[in-house]
Design a protein around this motif. Structure first.
Motif, PDB file in Angstrom:
ATOM      1  N   VAL A  37       1.040  -1.302  -0.027  1.00 23.21           N
ATOM      2  CA  VAL A  37       0.215  -0.271   0.095  1.00 23.21           C
ATOM      3  C   VAL A  37       1.301   1.242   0.138  1.00 23.21           C
ATOM      4  CG1 VAL A  37      -1.611   1.280   0.921  1.00 23.21           C
ATOM      5  CG2 VAL A  37      -1.599  -1.311   0.831  1.00 23.21           C
ATOM      6  N   PHE A  38       2.297   0.707   0.709  1.00 28.09           N
ATOM      7  CA  PHE A  38       2.629   2.403   0.634  1.00 28.09           C
ATOM      8  C   PHE A  38       4.291   2.141   0.711  1.00 28.09           C
ATOM      9  CE2 PHE A  38      -0.811   3.498   4.423  1.00 28.09           C
ATOM     10  CZ  PHE A  38      -0.556   4.293   4.427  1.00 28.09           C
ATOM     11  N   ASN A  39       3.978   1.953  -0.991  1.00 25.26           N
ATOM     12  CA  ASN A  39       5.381   1.165  -1.140  1.00 25.26           C
ATOM     13  C   ASN A  39       6.876   1.924  -1.493  1.00 25.26           C
ATOM     14  OD1 ASN A  39       4.326   3.107  -3.730  1.00 25.26           O
ATOM     15  ND2 ASN A  39       4.710   1.887  -5.402  1.00 25.26           N
ATOM     16  N   ASP A  40       6.951   3.652  -1.103  1.00 30.73           N
ATOM     17  CA  ASP A  40       7.725   3.957  -1.010  1.00 30.73           C
ATOM     18  C   ASP A  40       8.182   5.289  -0.300  1.00 30.73           C
ATOM     19  OD1 ASP A  40      10.396   4.619  -2.235  1.00 30.73           O
ATOM     20  OD2 ASP A  40       9.918   6.064  -3.832  1.00 30.73           O
ATOM     21  N   MET A  49       3.629   7.939   8.935  1.00 34.03           N
ATOM     22  CA  MET A  49       2.710   6.671   8.316  1.00 34.03           C
ATOM     23  C   MET A  49       2.191   5.610   9.374  1.00 34.03           C
ATOM     24  SD  MET A  49       3.232   3.174   6.455  1.00 34.03           S
ATOM     25  CE  MET A  49       4.561   3.000   7.560  1.00 34.03           C
ATOM     26  N   TRP A  50       2.952   5.223  10.511  1.00 39.36           N
ATOM     27  CA  TRP A  50       2.867   4.552  11.576  1.00 39.36           C
ATOM     28  C   TRP A  50       2.273   4.982  13.146  1.00 39.36           C
ATOM     29  CZ3 TRP A  50       3.213  -0.433  10.763  1.00 39.36           C
ATOM     30  CH2 TRP A  50       4.286  -0.828  10.074  1.00 39.36           C
ATOM     31  N   LYS A 137      -5.150  -2.177  -6.716  1.00 40.31           N
ATOM     32  CA  LYS A 137      -3.720  -1.347  -5.818  1.00 40.31           C
ATOM     33  C   LYS A 137      -3.806  -0.589  -6.567  1.00 40.31           C
ATOM     34  CE  LYS A 137       0.679  -4.130  -4.861  1.00 40.31           C
ATOM     35  NZ  LYS A 137       1.492  -4.872  -5.650  1.00 40.31           N
ATOM     36  N   ASN A 138      -3.619  -0.010  -7.110  1.00 42.52           N
ATOM     37  CA  ASN A 138      -3.018   2.120  -7.457  1.00 42.52           C
ATOM     38  C   ASN A 138      -4.114   3.018  -6.988  1.00 42.52           C
ATOM     39  OD1 ASN A 138      -0.537   1.354  -8.972  1.00 42.52           O
ATOM     40  ND2 ASN A 138      -1.798   1.672 -10.755  1.00 42.52           N
ATOM     41  N   GLN A 143      -5.288   6.358  -2.057  1.00 41.93           N
ATOM     42  CA  GLN A 143      -5.833   6.900  -1.140  1.00 41.93           C
ATOM     43  C   GLN A 143      -5.448   7.124  -0.288  1.00 41.93           C
ATOM     44  OE1 GLN A 143      -9.001   4.094  -1.272  1.00 41.93           O
ATOM     45  NE2 GLN A 143     -10.275   5.709  -2.589  1.00 41.93           N
ATOM     46  N   GLY A 144      -3.892   6.058   0.082  1.00 47.71           N
ATOM     47  CA  GLY A 144      -3.135   5.799   1.502  1.00 47.71           C
ATOM     48  C   GLY A 144      -2.519   7.054   1.411  1.00 47.71           C
ATOM     49  N   LEU A 145      -2.138   6.981  -0.010  1.00 52.00           N
ATOM     50  CA  LEU A 145      -1.328   8.745   0.819  1.00 52.00           C
ATOM     51  C   LEU A 145      -1.620   9.903   0.492  1.00 52.00           C
ATOM     52  CD1 LEU A 145       1.947   7.924  -2.948  1.00 52.00           C
ATOM     53  CD2 LEU A 145       1.524   7.701  -0.459  1.00 52.00           C
TER      54      LEU A 145
END
Length: 161
Positions: A37-40, A49-50, A137-138, A143-145
């Protein structure tokens, strides 16, 4: 247990307590994190994020095992059970983590799990139908970012420090 194995243990013990600041102390300032989800993510964004994930955790349980480490590399298995905040669905995610160390801190952390399995639990029918696709996935990554950027503005801006 060697010092890097203790560091991984400390990281996940802090996570069990939803102590994002304790987790952050295990990382070097130049930490690099990736997962499906958070790939970089790098540096302060990883801690944010944590912080966000700990802050949003509902019905959260974490187990960890199989910690192994040497001077430079390590790994662990962990399992998180929680209610996904966006859908209210129960998730049980099994993750394999890899670490790299430098000067007694984690400098790289990569979590590996099946996005399709996660999306089936977290998103329900949409995840079942489209969880294998790059499209979903994208979308989840974006949305996560976006959620992380908003969280950083609210909780990690200079005025709040």
């Amino acid at each position: 247990m060697n010092s890097n194995e203790r560091l991984i243990h400390e990281f996940y013990s802090s996570f069990q307590s939803l102590d994002w600041q304790g987790m952050q102390q295990c990382y070097a300032s130049n930490i690099h994190f990736s997962d499906p989800v958070f790939n970089d993510l790098k540096g302060d964004d990883v801690s944010a994020m944590w912080h966000m994930l700990c802050n949003r955790a509902k019905d959260f349980e974490l187990k960890f095992s199989d910690i192994q480490a040497d001077e430079k590399h390590g790994s662990a298995r962990w399992e998180a059970t929680y209610t996904f905040s966006q859908t209210g669905r129960k998730v049980n995610n099994v993750i394999f983590a890899e670490f790299q160390f430098d000067n007694g801190k984690i400098i790289r952390h990569s979590d590996h799990f099946s996005f399709w399995k996660w999306s089936k639990m977290a998103l329900g029918p949409i995840g079942i139908l489209l969880g294998w696709s790059g499209f979903l996935k994208n979308k989840v990554q974006q949305q996560g970012l976006n959620g992380l950027k908003l969280f950083i503005l609210r909780h990690h801006s200079k005025k709040n420090l």
